[in-house]
Design an enzyme around this catalytic site. Structure first.
Site, PDB file in Angstrom:
ATOM      1  CB  ILE A  35      -0.752  -0.242   1.476  1.00  0.00           C
ATOM      2  CG1 ILE A  35      -0.571  -0.312   2.148  1.00  0.00           C
ATOM      3  CG2 ILE A  35      -2.348  -0.830   1.127  1.00  0.00           C
ATOM      4  CD1 ILE A  35      -0.940  -0.671   3.258  1.00  0.00           C
ATOM      5  CD  GLU A  37       8.781   1.103  -3.996  1.00  0.00           C
ATOM      6  OE1 GLU A  37       9.841   0.683  -4.077  1.00  0.00           O
ATOM      7  OE2 GLU A  37       7.575   1.691  -4.129  1.00  0.00           O
ATOM      8  N   GLY A  41      11.787   0.515   2.956  1.00  0.00           N
ATOM      9  CA  GLY A  41      11.038  -0.639   2.852  1.00  0.00           C
ATOM     10  C   GLY A  41       9.597  -0.053   2.354  1.00  0.00           C
ATOM     11  CE  LYS A  71       9.440   1.678   6.855  1.00  0.00           C
ATOM     12  NZ  LYS A  71       9.338   3.096   7.838  1.00  0.00           N
ATOM     13  CG  ASP A 168      10.428  14.624  10.404  1.00  0.00           C
ATOM     14  OD1 ASP A 168       9.950  15.588   9.490  1.00  0.00           O
ATOM     15  OD2 ASP A 168      10.618  13.743   9.639  1.00  0.00           O
TER      16      ASP A 168
END
Length: 331
Positions: A35, A37, A41, A71, A168
């Protein structure tokens, strides 16, 4: 880690305390569908077909109705910096439990493809995904912006209470689940502080368009930067792009430009942006911002779920159009 061959065992050493070594993850999760990328990974949806019985290592069969996210990070001989970073991230995440923070619930090794699997809650989409639909005329109503911001503030207030700064905060790292709840993800740049060590840090991290300006000008108070980044994300939700997107990233200004259509937004929203972008010495905490009138104007979950349904309808329309363009007929 005797079940792993030489080089695999070696590269996994930094993570050995976090990996469930006794389980083949393919006995727990099946029907993986990619779903997303990323650099490190791919992320897959997966059906839960097994679970480990409490108090034993036996696998209990499940009917596969529950879906989670996996993941998958490829393992390579010699290891990678990503695995070292994951150790720090998992160490940090082991302290964190909050409804507005995406947790990493398990780590496994898939020996069939030499990959590390990390199990997480399956989210509907990222905020960035939603904003990309602006090309189709989609815009977030102010009430939804307020609700998403409220969720994120709850996450940031919790993190501040245990001495953690995310560093972040941006639309790519804010994910929404099917219930319309925002969760903060990706703690790879997060830092901890204590009353003894203090929150002063050095070195800019994250992406410059959402970055608090003090991070670029020497030592900074890490406990203050997430509020600025959230404000930049609010600005982005209104404009569909982050501030300074058209600027040279090496010369990003320290003050956000005005909104292109300021009349569309309430006075309380403008005031909220002003608070987030104030100087660090007077910048409110996430907890303080939860009491502002803008945040009190959030729309609630049912309306957020309707907006998510609208996003799905737009995407379906895009896919049908692309099918026509590529094949001449709707498949």
């Amino acid at each position: 880690m005797a079940r792993y061959r030489g080089w695999v065992s070696e590269v996994l050493t930094p993570l050995e305390d976090f990996i469930d070594h006794h389980v083949d993850p393919r006995e727990l999760y099946a029907d993986l569908q990619e779903i997303a990328e990323g650099d490190s990974g791919s992320v897959f949806s997966a059906h839960v077909v097994g679970s480990v019985n409490s108090g034993s290592k036996d696998i209990k069969r499940e009917n596969g109705s529950k879906v989670v996210a996996i993941k998958s990070i490829p393992l390579v001989p010699g290891g990678s910096q990503k695995l070292i970073d994951l150790k720090e991230e998992f160490s940090l995440m082991s302290r964190i439990r909050h409804e507005n923070i995406l947790s990493m619930d398990g780590m496994y090794v898939d020996l069939s493809e030499d990959c590390l699997w990390i199990k997480m809650e399956l989210m509907e989409r990222s905020l960035a995904d939603m904003l990309q639909l602006s090309e189709e005329g989609f815009m977030l109503p102010e009430g939804v912006i307020a609700q998403f911001t409220k969720d994120t503030l709850h996450a940031l207030a919790y993190l501040a209470s245990i001495g953690i700064a995310h560093r972040d905060v941006r639309s790519d790292n804010l994910l929404v689940n099917p219930a319309g709840v925002i969760k903060l993800a990706d703690f790879s740049h997060a830092v901890q502080w204590t009353s003894k060590s203090g929150a002063m840090k050095q070195g800019a991290v994250g992406v410059v368009y959402w970055q608090a300006p003090e991070m670029r000008h020497g030592p900074y108070d890490a406990s203050k930067v997430d509020v600025w980044s959230l404000g930049a994300t609010c600005w982005e939700m209104a404009e569909t792009d982050p501030p300074f997107m058209d600027e040279d990233p090496r010369r990003v200004p320290d003050v956000w430009p005005p909104l292109s259509q300021p009349e569309k937004y309430s006075q309380s929203f403008h005031e909220f942006l002003s608070l987030c972008s104030s100087q660090p010495s007077v910048r409110p905490s996430a907890n303080d911002l939860l009491t502002t009138s803008f945040i009190q104007g959030g729309c609630g979950r049912p309306f957020v779920q309707k907006v998510l349904a609208d996003c799905k309808d737009i995407e379906d329309r895009i896919h049908r159009r692309q099918s026509v363009d590529s094949q001449g007929t709707i498949s």
